[in-house]
Design a protein around this motif. Structure first.
Motif, PDB file in Angstrom:
ATOM      1  N   SER A 181       0.674  -1.077  -0.260  1.00 18.40           N
ATOM      2  CA  SER A 181      -0.092   0.164  -0.288  1.00 18.40           C
ATOM      3  C   SER A 181       0.666   1.300  -0.061  1.00 18.40           C
ATOM      4  O   SER A 181       0.738   2.084  -0.706  1.00 18.40           O
ATOM      5  CB  SER A 181      -0.914  -0.067   1.313  1.00 18.40           C
ATOM      6  N   THR A 205       0.268   3.781  -2.721  1.00 17.35           N
ATOM      7  CA  THR A 205      -0.012   5.280  -2.461  1.00 17.35           C
ATOM      8  C   THR A 205       0.499   5.766  -4.047  1.00 17.35           C
ATOM      9  O   THR A 205       0.077   7.128  -4.036  1.00 17.35           O
ATOM     10  CB  THR A 205       0.080   5.833  -1.781  1.00 17.35           C
ATOM     11  N   ASN A 244      -4.141   1.202  -0.107  1.00 17.73           N
ATOM     12  CA  ASN A 244      -4.881   2.377  -0.006  1.00 17.73           C
ATOM     13  C   ASN A 244      -5.777   2.983  -0.494  1.00 17.73           C
ATOM     14  O   ASN A 244      -6.004   2.519  -1.417  1.00 17.73           O
ATOM     15  CB  ASN A 244      -3.316   2.951  -0.651  1.00 17.73           C
ATOM     16  N   ASP A 245      -6.281   4.074  -0.092  1.00 19.85           N
ATOM     17  CA  ASP A 245      -7.361   4.616  -0.775  1.00 19.85           C
ATOM     18  C   ASP A 245      -9.375   3.825  -1.261  1.00 19.85           C
ATOM     19  O   ASP A 245      -9.718   4.311  -1.676  1.00 19.85           O
ATOM     20  CB  ASP A 245      -7.339   5.149  -2.658  1.00 19.85           C
ATOM     21  N   ARG A 246      -8.765   2.582  -0.231  1.00 16.32           N
ATOM     22  CA  ARG A 246      -9.827   2.000  -0.447  1.00 16.32           C
ATOM     23  C   ARG A 246     -11.537   2.866   0.590  1.00 16.32           C
ATOM     24  O   ARG A 246     -12.629   2.819  -0.235  1.00 16.32           O
ATOM     25  CB  ARG A 246      -9.881   0.669   0.312  1.00 16.32           C
ATOM     26  N   ALA A 272     -11.643   6.004   0.188  1.00 13.44           N
ATOM     27  CA  ALA A 272     -11.677   7.204  -0.240  1.00 13.44           C
ATOM     28  C   ALA A 272     -13.230   7.548  -0.741  1.00 13.44           C
ATOM     29  O   ALA A 272     -13.528   6.440  -1.873  1.00 13.44           O
ATOM     30  CB  ALA A 272     -10.302   7.247  -1.525  1.00 13.44           C
ATOM     31  N   VAL A 323     -13.661   6.549  -4.682  1.00 11.96           N
ATOM     32  CA  VAL A 323     -12.932   4.957  -5.219  1.00 11.96           C
ATOM     33  C   VAL A 323     -14.119   3.914  -4.947  1.00 11.96           C
ATOM     34  O   VAL A 323     -14.494   3.800  -3.719  1.00 11.96           O
ATOM     35  CB  VAL A 323     -11.519   4.857  -5.317  1.00 11.96           C
ATOM     36  N   GLN A 343     -15.030   9.676  -9.858  1.00 12.50           N
ATOM     37  CA  GLN A 343     -12.973  10.408  -9.717  1.00 12.50           C
ATOM     38  C   GLN A 343     -12.635  10.902 -10.288  1.00 12.50           C
ATOM     39  O   GLN A 343     -11.758  11.722 -10.636  1.00 12.50           O
ATOM     40  CB  GLN A 343     -13.179   8.547  -9.384  1.00 12.50           C
ATOM     41  N   ARG A 364     -10.664  13.748  -9.044  1.00 15.23           N
ATOM     42  CA  ARG A 364      -9.382  13.946  -9.882  1.00 15.23           C
ATOM     43  C   ARG A 364      -8.427  14.378 -11.504  1.00 15.23           C
ATOM     44  O   ARG A 364      -7.283  14.499 -11.511  1.00 15.23           O
ATOM     45  CB  ARG A 364      -8.589  12.501  -9.572  1.00 15.23           C
ATOM     46  N   LYS A 407     -11.191  -0.722  -6.329  1.00 14.37           N
ATOM     47  CA  LYS A 407     -10.057  -1.610  -5.315  1.00 14.37           C
ATOM     48  C   LYS A 407     -11.048  -2.641  -5.119  1.00 14.37           C
ATOM     49  O   LYS A 407     -12.729  -2.198  -4.931  1.00 14.37           O
ATOM     50  CB  LYS A 407     -10.148  -0.501  -3.803  1.00 14.37           C
TER      51      LYS A 407
END
Length: 347
Positions: free
Chosen positions: A87, A91, A110-112, A114, A117, A135, A139, A147
């Motif tokens: 992770s 990132t 990571n970002d699960r 967010a 996401v 997203q 972004r 994820k």
């Protein structure tokens, strides 16, 4: 339809499972593998200390390992990436691929959570893929990041989804997790033989938060988390593969054990290559000692969930559930999400 795919972090435990599961896949053609700098330029068979119980596919064994960088895979014409990066690395690395327009189905933690996401189990919440549009707007990239949940979370959530029709109010779960979940060097033999470790760093929080997101509702702009409280206690035990979990669920209704078993058996699967015809296999009362990791972890090629020991309690139901943690709980979950991305036109 053939989709060219790559694996980020292909030499590790989950990366090896990706290679095993992608071998002879009807849709995905493996076109690139990446790893850390010490492996770059080597044939895969030399870079990876192969530990999976099937041989390295011939077409992968001599494949050159590339750097985990968008420029290094540019000539591979990859349509979809699977990520099994640690992770901390993911990132930093995954956003670089997303900025270049790659679609990434990631097992990394990571970002699960967010808000933009998708955290997805295709049989449970495929509509959450709609977050990709949010997203991309927020972004400013053409890529897409999806994820799959933690290996312990993915074992339990399908059973909770089946119970939600009875008014799921709260969940207490105690896990008995296999050593492979920590990676090949994660738990030493001196730690785990003749022992059990009643703590896995960060695991409880993942189960408690990811479950509510997976069971939550997508309103077109975000996810409203499920309002059930989830409390987890995570334990490492000396089994190789397969996470066994003891679940206690409080419900607003009062279903019988037979009704609970029927709800789990009848939970719809997904019309995807890697999804089992029956997602949850349920043992009846005549097998109160099942599921067991050694006997049941390979149900549906390791892609299914197995439940048993269903009984009523004063406030709901208690039962056990099991899934293969490196197949359904990791690489297989990402492959399944990749199949969903293709089906829904994101790849």
């Amino acid at each position: 339809m053939s989709v060219r795919v790559g694996i980020l972090g292909a030499t590790g435990a989950v990366g090896q499972r990706f290679i095993q599961l992608l071998d002879d896949h009807p849709t995905f053609e493996l076109a690139a593998v990446t790893a850390s700098a010490s492996s770059v330029g080597k044939p895969y068979r030399e870079a990876a200390k192969w530990r999976v119980d099937t041989a390295i596919p011939d077409d992968v064994a001599d494949m050159e390992v590339r750097a985990t960088d968008p420029e290094a895979i540019a000539d591979a014409n990859v349509d979809l990436l699977f990520s099994s990066l640690p992770s901390g690395v993911a990132t930093e690395v995954e956003p670089a691929f997303l900025q270049e327009g790659y679609v990434v189905s990631s097992n990394s933690s990571n970002d699960r959570m967010a808000p933009d996401v998708p955290l997805t189990i295709p049989e449970i919440n495929p509509e959450h893929l709609g977050l990709i549009d949010v997203q991309r707007d927020e972004r400013g990239w053409d890529g897409a990041l999806v994820k799959n949940p933690n290996c312990s979370t993915i074992t339990m959530v399908p059973t909770l989804a089946a119970l939600d029709s009875f008014g799921l109010e709260s969940v207490h779960v105690s896990t008995l997790q296999a050593v492979s979940g920590a990676g090949y060097s994660g738990v030493t033999s001196m730690e785990i033989i003749d022992n059990a470790i009643p703590h896995i760093g960060g695991e409880e929080e993942k189960m408690e938060t990811e479950s509510r997101k997976l069971l939550g509702a997508f309103d077109g702009a975000g996810i409203e988390l499920h309002d059930a409280d989830v409390v987890a206690s995570c334990n490492r035990i000396p089994t190789l593969d397969g996470h066994l979990e003891n679940v206690f669920a409080a419900l607003s209704e009062d279903p019988s054990p037979a009704e609970v078993r029927a709800a789990m058996r009848d939970l719809p699967s997904a019309d995807l290559h890697s999804s089992p015809d029956q997602l949850i296999k349920v043992f009846d009362d005549e097998n109160p000692d099942r599921p067991q990791p050694r006997l049941d972890r390979t149900y549906a090629g390791g892609m299914g969930v197995v439940a048993g020991g269903v009984q009523t309690t004063y406030e709901g139901v208690a039962y056990n559930c099991l899934a293969h943690n490196t197949i359904r709980g990791a690489a297989g979950a990402s492959v399944l999400n990749g199949e969903l991305l293709v089906k829904e036109g994101y790849v």
